[in-house]
Each structure stands twice: as C-alpha cells, then as structure tokens.
Design a protein around this motif. Structure first.
Motif, PDB file in Angstrom:
ATOM      1  N   TRP A 133       0.875  -1.184   0.000  1.00 11.56           N
ATOM      2  CA  TRP A 133       0.000   0.000   0.000  1.00 11.56           C
ATOM      3  C   TRP A 133       0.905   1.225   0.000  1.00 11.56           C
ATOM      4  O   TRP A 133       2.012   1.185   0.550  1.00 11.56           O
ATOM      5  CB  TRP A 133      -0.900   0.024   1.235  1.00 11.56           C
ATOM      6  CG  TRP A 133      -1.683   1.302   1.389  1.00 11.56           C
ATOM      7  CD1 TRP A 133      -2.880   1.602   0.786  1.00 11.56           C
ATOM      8  CD2 TRP A 133      -1.343   2.450   2.183  1.00 11.56           C
ATOM      9  NE1 TRP A 133      -3.289   2.863   1.150  1.00 11.56           N
ATOM     10  CE2 TRP A 133      -2.366   3.413   2.005  1.00 11.56           C
ATOM     11  CE3 TRP A 133      -0.263   2.777   3.001  1.00 11.56           C
ATOM     12  CZ2 TRP A 133      -2.343   4.655   2.625  1.00 11.56           C
ATOM     13  CZ3 TRP A 133      -0.241   4.009   3.621  1.00 11.56           C
ATOM     14  CH2 TRP A 133      -1.279   4.932   3.442  1.00 11.56           C
ATOM     15  N   SER A 134       0.448   2.297  -0.619  1.00 15.54           N
ATOM     16  CA  SER A 134       1.274   3.503  -0.618  1.00 15.54           C
ATOM     17  C   SER A 134       0.417   4.753  -0.624  1.00 15.54           C
ATOM     18  O   SER A 134      -0.763   4.716  -1.010  1.00 15.54           O
ATOM     19  CB  SER A 134       2.193   3.517  -1.847  1.00 15.54           C
ATOM     20  OG  SER A 134       1.404   3.515  -3.029  1.00 15.54           O
ATOM     21  N   HIS A 135       1.014   5.833  -0.151  1.00 17.39           N
ATOM     22  CA  HIS A 135       0.394   7.164  -0.220  1.00 17.39           C
ATOM     23  C   HIS A 135       1.457   8.095  -0.765  1.00 17.39           C
ATOM     24  O   HIS A 135       2.298   8.606  -0.013  1.00 17.39           O
ATOM     25  CB  HIS A 135      -0.084   7.606   1.165  1.00 17.39           C
ATOM     26  CG  HIS A 135      -0.743   8.954   1.154  1.00 17.39           C
ATOM     27  ND1 HIS A 135      -0.061  10.121   1.387  1.00 17.39           N
ATOM     28  CD2 HIS A 135      -2.028   9.308   0.905  1.00 17.39           C
ATOM     29  CE1 HIS A 135      -0.896  11.140   1.299  1.00 17.39           C
ATOM     30  NE2 HIS A 135      -2.093  10.677   1.009  1.00 17.39           N
ATOM     31  N   GLY A 136       1.443   8.272  -2.080  1.00 16.38           N
ATOM     32  CA  GLY A 136       2.496   9.078  -2.706  1.00 16.38           C
ATOM     33  C   GLY A 136       3.854   8.478  -2.409  1.00 16.38           C
ATOM     34  O   GLY A 136       4.050   7.271  -2.488  1.00 16.38           O
ATOM     35  N   ASP A 137       4.799   9.336  -2.033  1.00 15.56           N
ATOM     36  CA  ASP A 137       6.157   8.878  -1.713  1.00 15.56           C
ATOM     37  C   ASP A 137       6.382   8.796  -0.206  1.00 15.56           C
ATOM     38  O   ASP A 137       7.526   8.658   0.241  1.00 15.56           O
ATOM     39  CB  ASP A 137       7.195   9.833  -2.327  1.00 15.56           C
ATOM     40  CG  ASP A 137       7.164   9.795  -3.841  1.00 15.56           C
ATOM     41  OD1 ASP A 137       6.885   8.716  -4.393  1.00 15.56           O
ATOM     42  OD2 ASP A 137       7.396  10.845  -4.473  1.00 15.56           O
ATOM     43  N   ASP A 138       5.320   8.905   0.579  1.00 18.12           N
ATOM     44  CA  ASP A 138       5.475   8.898   2.039  1.00 18.12           C
ATOM     45  C   ASP A 138       5.996   7.551   2.516  1.00 18.12           C
ATOM     46  O   ASP A 138       5.400   6.513   2.237  1.00 18.12           O
ATOM     47  CB  ASP A 138       4.138   9.210   2.721  1.00 18.12           C
ATOM     48  CG  ASP A 138       3.697  10.647   2.483  1.00 18.12           C
ATOM     49  OD1 ASP A 138       4.374  11.552   2.984  1.00 18.12           O
ATOM     50  OD2 ASP A 138       2.701  10.852   1.767  1.00 18.12           O
ATOM     51  N   GLU A 139       7.115   7.578   3.247  1.00 17.98           N
ATOM     52  CA  GLU A 139       7.688   6.354   3.810  1.00 17.98           C
ATOM     53  C   GLU A 139       7.369   6.236   5.299  1.00 17.98           C
ATOM     54  O   GLU A 139       7.161   5.151   5.811  1.00 17.98           O
ATOM     55  CB  GLU A 139       9.216   6.347   3.622  1.00 17.98           C
ATOM     56  CG  GLU A 139       9.661   6.226   2.185  1.00 17.98           C
ATOM     57  CD  GLU A 139       9.461   4.834   1.606  1.00 17.98           C
ATOM     58  OE1 GLU A 139       9.051   3.928   2.347  1.00 17.98           O
ATOM     59  OE2 GLU A 139       9.707   4.667   0.406  1.00 17.98           O
ATOM     60  N   ILE A 140       7.385   7.368   5.989  1.00 14.97           N
ATOM     61  CA  ILE A 140       7.133   7.388   7.432  1.00 14.97           C
ATOM     62  C   ILE A 140       5.826   8.120   7.679  1.00 14.97           C
ATOM     63  O   ILE A 140       5.635   9.236   7.200  1.00 14.97           O
ATOM     64  CB  ILE A 140       8.274   8.108   8.197  1.00 14.97           C
ATOM     65  CG1 ILE A 140       9.626   7.397   7.943  1.00 14.97           C
ATOM     66  CG2 ILE A 140       7.963   8.194   9.674  1.00 14.97           C
ATOM     67  CD1 ILE A 140       9.775   6.041   8.577  1.00 14.97           C
ATOM     68  N   PHE A 141       4.922   7.458   8.404  1.00 12.53           N
ATOM     69  CA  PHE A 141       3.641   8.098   8.707  1.00 12.53           C
ATOM     70  C   PHE A 141       3.087   7.500   9.990  1.00 12.53           C
ATOM     71  O   PHE A 141       3.433   6.375  10.371  1.00 12.53           O
ATOM     72  CB  PHE A 141       2.641   7.918   7.554  1.00 12.53           C
ATOM     73  CG  PHE A 141       2.657   6.542   6.945  1.00 12.53           C
ATOM     74  CD1 PHE A 141       1.975   5.488   7.536  1.00 12.53           C
ATOM     75  CD2 PHE A 141       3.378   6.301   5.788  1.00 12.53           C
ATOM     76  CE1 PHE A 141       2.002   4.221   6.984  1.00 12.53           C
ATOM     77  CE2 PHE A 141       3.422   5.024   5.220  1.00 12.53           C
ATOM     78  CZ  PHE A 141       2.720   3.984   5.829  1.00 12.53           C
ATOM     79  N   SER A 142       2.241   8.259  10.656  1.00 13.96           N
ATOM     80  CA  SER A 142       1.658   7.807  11.922  1.00 13.96           C
ATOM     81  C   SER A 142       0.469   6.893  11.648  1.00 13.96           C
ATOM     82  O   SER A 142      -0.048   6.832  10.531  1.00 13.96           O
ATOM     83  CB  SER A 142       1.203   9.010  12.741  1.00 13.96           C
ATOM     84  OG  SER A 142       0.113   9.639  12.074  1.00 13.96           O
ATOM     85  N   ARG A 143       0.026   6.230  12.685  1.00 10.45           N
ATOM     86  CA  ARG A 143      -1.179   5.390  12.606  1.00 10.45           C
ATOM     87  C   ARG A 143      -2.383   6.240  12.186  1.00 10.45           C
ATOM     88  O   ARG A 143      -3.225   5.799  11.399  1.00 10.45           O
ATOM     89  CB  ARG A 143      -1.393   4.778  13.993  1.00 10.45           C
ATOM     90  CG  ARG A 143      -2.469   3.728  14.094  1.00 10.45           C
ATOM     91  CD  ARG A 143      -2.548   3.253  15.532  1.00 10.45           C
ATOM     92  NE  ARG A 143      -1.346   2.552  15.912  1.00 10.45           N
ATOM     93  CZ  ARG A 143      -1.280   1.226  16.040  1.00 10.45           C
ATOM     94  NH1 ARG A 143      -2.336   0.489  15.835  1.00 10.45           N
ATOM     95  NH2 ARG A 143      -0.162   0.646  16.379  1.00 10.45           N
TER      96      ARG A 143
END
Length: 467
Positions: A276-286
């Motif tokens: 799963w991905s959201h753009g290029d975001d690698e680090i994200f919170s819950r």
C-alpha cells in the motif's frame, strides 16, 4: 457507502503463530474500517480441531494486542457457533440446496483420477447429487455421509475484486463442496459464509491464496439469499530472494519481532508500506494511515520483505522516542541480561547509543557497556596498548582529571585535547589505552561522554588500577 455500513473482519485460523502476512491482512482490514468509521471484527476460525490450539489462539491475540489492532467486536470463536452452522445446513438440506453424499474419500479420489484420464477437470462426479428423474444408488449400510453443497452447474460466478478487477469462474469448474463432515461438523468454507452473513461483513480483505474459495463462498451466499460482501485479495509477501516468505527468511511470527526489539509503531508503518502507498510517504503515523487508507492504493503485485528497510524504519521510531518511553522499552531488556541500572544516568546512557541503534535489543546490548560488571581488557590488548608510554600519559591525564571541578563530557573532551597537545600525539594513542583502562573495551562511543557517565570516582579508580 455509509460509514456504519462498513464492517470488515480478520479471521485467522489458530494453527500457528500470527505470521507477517496475517498481520498485514489484519492491518489493512482494520485501517479500512477505521477510515470509514466502520466496525472491525475479530473472528477465530478454529474449525480445524486437529491443528487448532489454545496456544495458537493466544499467539494471535498477543500479536493483535502488540500491534494495537483493537477489534470493535469479538473475538468470536467459530466452534462456539456450531449450533448455528448446523441449523443452516439443516435448512439447506430441507430446501434442496445441499444433499447427503455417501461416497468414500477413496471413491471420490477414483472419480478424480478417472476424470483426469479423460482430460476432464478432476472432481467429484455427482453420484449422490439429486436431480429430477435421477435414481440414486442404495444407501450403504452403516456409512455416515458428508453433506455437499449443490453448486450450480450452469453459468459462471463473477465478482469485482477491489484489487484485481473482475474475476469470473465457470460453475462447471467447481466441485459440489463438502459443507459438513461425516461426524456432522461443518467445514471451513461453509462456516466462513454463515459467519460473514450473520456478522454482516461488508468488505472481505484477505490474501490472494483465498481466491479459489471465493466463488464457492459466493455461490453458497446466493443459495442462502444472503447479501454478498465486496472482496479484495491482497498479493502475498515475498522474501528478499523473491520466493514466498517462510521460516528460512528468519522470523515470520509477528511476536518474534517484538522479541528482537522492533517497535509496534515501526512494524505497523513498515507492514502498511508492503503493498500500500500514499504518494512517496515512507514514514507516517497510525492516524495518517487511517486518514489516507484507500483500497485503490493497494498494490496488485506481490510485495518484497526487506529487513534493511524495516531496520531503517525502526531506527527512525527509536530516535523519535522520549527519554521516558525509551527507558520503558529498554530497561526490561537490560535487566533480562543481568544488567544493573541503579546509580546510572540511564537517559544519558541510552542517548549515547540511540542514534546508531536499529533495534531495542541492540540498544540494550550496547548499554551493557555501563550496566554489566566491569571486565578488564583481554591480556593481549593490555600488552599491545597499555605500554609504559601509554601508562605515563594516562597517569598525567588521571592527575589532571582529579582536579576537574565539573565532571562533564565537555570538560573531559577539553582535557583530552590538552593531553594530546601536551604530548604531541594523535587521538588513538590516548583514546585506545583510556578506553581499555576504563571500560575494558577497545571501541566505545565518544570517550568524553563515556567517562562522564561512568563517574569521576570510578574512572580514577580504574585508571589507577591500569597504571
């Protein structure tokens, strides 16, 4: 789609630990429900009485708790619903959508071999399937029947998969599925259908190893007049070598990663990015995962497990911990090694290693430099580095150090610089003997910081002993 109408479920079979693929399925189902303010159901599918164990159930619950994937309903246990499953089977028998089959497993195997020899799909041949005008064989005496679902023989079953698009299977390809064993216990595929129906599951997100089950389950749901959930089949996780992830790739139980010192937040972040991905975001919170989660962003191809990437993510989350959070995580691991932490500035100890640690275990192991009883350096190291010249330099350093009013890493760093300048030497000629004398080790983090944490009295005492 209204918020309240979204109901997902995670339905593991307790025949082993919670593996990485299962944990990721649980995460996707949980995130989808949370994104739509829906309901996430946990159901333990324990119909395999021979292989299901209480230990495996507990391992699943422990894994879910560690990852904080809280269920809104459940855990429900399939075997506790056996009465309901049998009630539905009785209704299907009465309505003619299921029937008793007296063929033995050996006879069914013979049917399959015979079909294969003729170039046909190897399957049960419908000997006991009731049809208008068909005479069934006499019931064998004393033989207990299975119950089979009367699968449609014409047409096809089709569904729009959330990941894979439209999937169509010809009904002629499908067996008349056994839905109850000779002892009357309902089978897995049947229980899943009844439970999904009763629990009003709207979306089923699961591994694509279940694709073959889906047409069978859809046909049973249709026969029951039950609404169909939407299905999404997630590709598997491959190991670094491109093969299916397994024990040979290292830990595959989610709780093995807890033991190895990974943070649940890091594991959630890393698992979410596996497919799963959201753009290029690698680090994200819950919270960001819940806000952004959309099945349209799930990958249609298999994800590859990358231990180095997991370590990078985990290191990021370790660095982000506050001193008190870090202590809560690491102190039990130090104590498990027999380390002592009293009279030590533990936040200073952990901060010394924090930026270079990839796991909590690594951090605990490094902290043993201060927490384990002092072990003098190996004799060969002492012979090589604690020479008469080195001892003379250490003696001068110790004398000046004893006069320091502020025992801080800054003051000690300044004293080290002065010593190097006085003797016209480079850092290794002081640093290595100093480390060996005070820590028993040739390599440590910044020696000024190390001396500051060990404390003036102990440092001077160990220098004296070494000299």
């Amino acid at each position: 789609m209204t918020s309240s109408s979204v109901r997902t479920r995670f339905a593991p079979s307790p025949t082993g630990y919670l593996h990485l693929g299962g944990a990721r399925t649980a995460l996707f189902s949980w995130a989808f429900a949370r994104h739509h303010q829906g309901t996430f159901v946990l159901r333990i599918e324990d119909t395999d009485l021979e292989r299901s164990t209480p230990e495996a159930v507990q391992a699943i619950l422990d894994g879910m708790q560690w990852l904080s994937l809280e269920a809104d309903e459940g855990p429900f246990y399939q075997m506790q619903r056996a009465g309901r499953h049998k009630e539905v089977i009785a209704k299907m028998l009465a309505e003619g959508t299921a029937y008793y089959c007296y063929s033995t497993p050996e006879e069914v195997e013979q049917m399959r071999e015979s079909a294969k020899a003729k170039g046909l799909k190897p399957k049960y041949d419908g000997t006991w399937r009731p049809e208008p005008g068909k005479t069934l064989p006499p019931v064998p005496e004393g033989r207990k029947p299975v119950v089979r679902f009367k699968n449609p023989t014409e047409g096809a079953v089709s569904w729009d998969d959330m990941l894979k698009g439209t999937i169509t299977i010809e009904n002629a390809e499908l067996d008349d599925l056994i839905i109850a064993r000779p002892d009357g216990t309902p089978t897995y595929n049947f229980c899943v259908v009844v439970d999904d129906w009763d629990m009003q599951i709207s979306h089923v997100i699961r591994g694509d190893d279940h694709i073959n089950n889906t047409p069978r389950q859809i046909n049973i749901l249709k026969a029951l007049g039950a609404p169909l959930p939407e299905y999404g089949h997630v590709p598997m996780i491959l190991g670094p070598d491109g093969q299916k992830l397994s024990k040979r790739h290292g830990a595959v139980s989610i709780m093995d990663y807890e033991k190895q010192g990974y943070l649940p937040e890091a594991m959630i972040n890393y698992l979410a990015r596996l497919g799963w991905s959201h753009g290029d975001d690698e680090i994200f919170s819950r919270e960001q995962l819940v806000e952004w989660f959309d099945t349209r962003n799930l990958s249609k191809s298999a994800a590859q497990w990358d231990p180095k990437k997991l370590n990078w993510v985990n290191a990021h989350y370790i660095k982000a911990l506050s001193d008190s959070e870090l202590l809560d995580h690491v102190l039990p691991r130090i104590h498990a090694r027999g380390g002592h932490t009293q009279d030590l500035d533990m936040p200073a100890v952990l901060n010394l290693f924090k930026d270079r640690a990839e796991t909590l275990e690594q951090l605990a192991e490094n902290a043993m430099l201060f927490c384990a009883p002092f072990q003098p350096a190996a004799e060969e190291l002492q012979t090589q580095f604690l020479t008469e010249d080195a001892k003379r330099i250490l003696a001068g350093f110790a004398q000046n150090a004893s006069k320091l009013e502020a025992w801080t890493s800054e003051a000690l760093d300044e004293l080290i610089k002065q010593t190097l300048s006085e003797h016209g030497i480079k850092m290794p000629m002081l640093g290595i003997p100093l480390r060996l004398a005070v820590t028993g080790q040739k390599q440590t983090p910044s020696i000024g910081a190390v001396l500051a944490i060990i404390g003036k009295t102990t440092v001077l005492e160990r220098l004296q002993n070494a000299i």
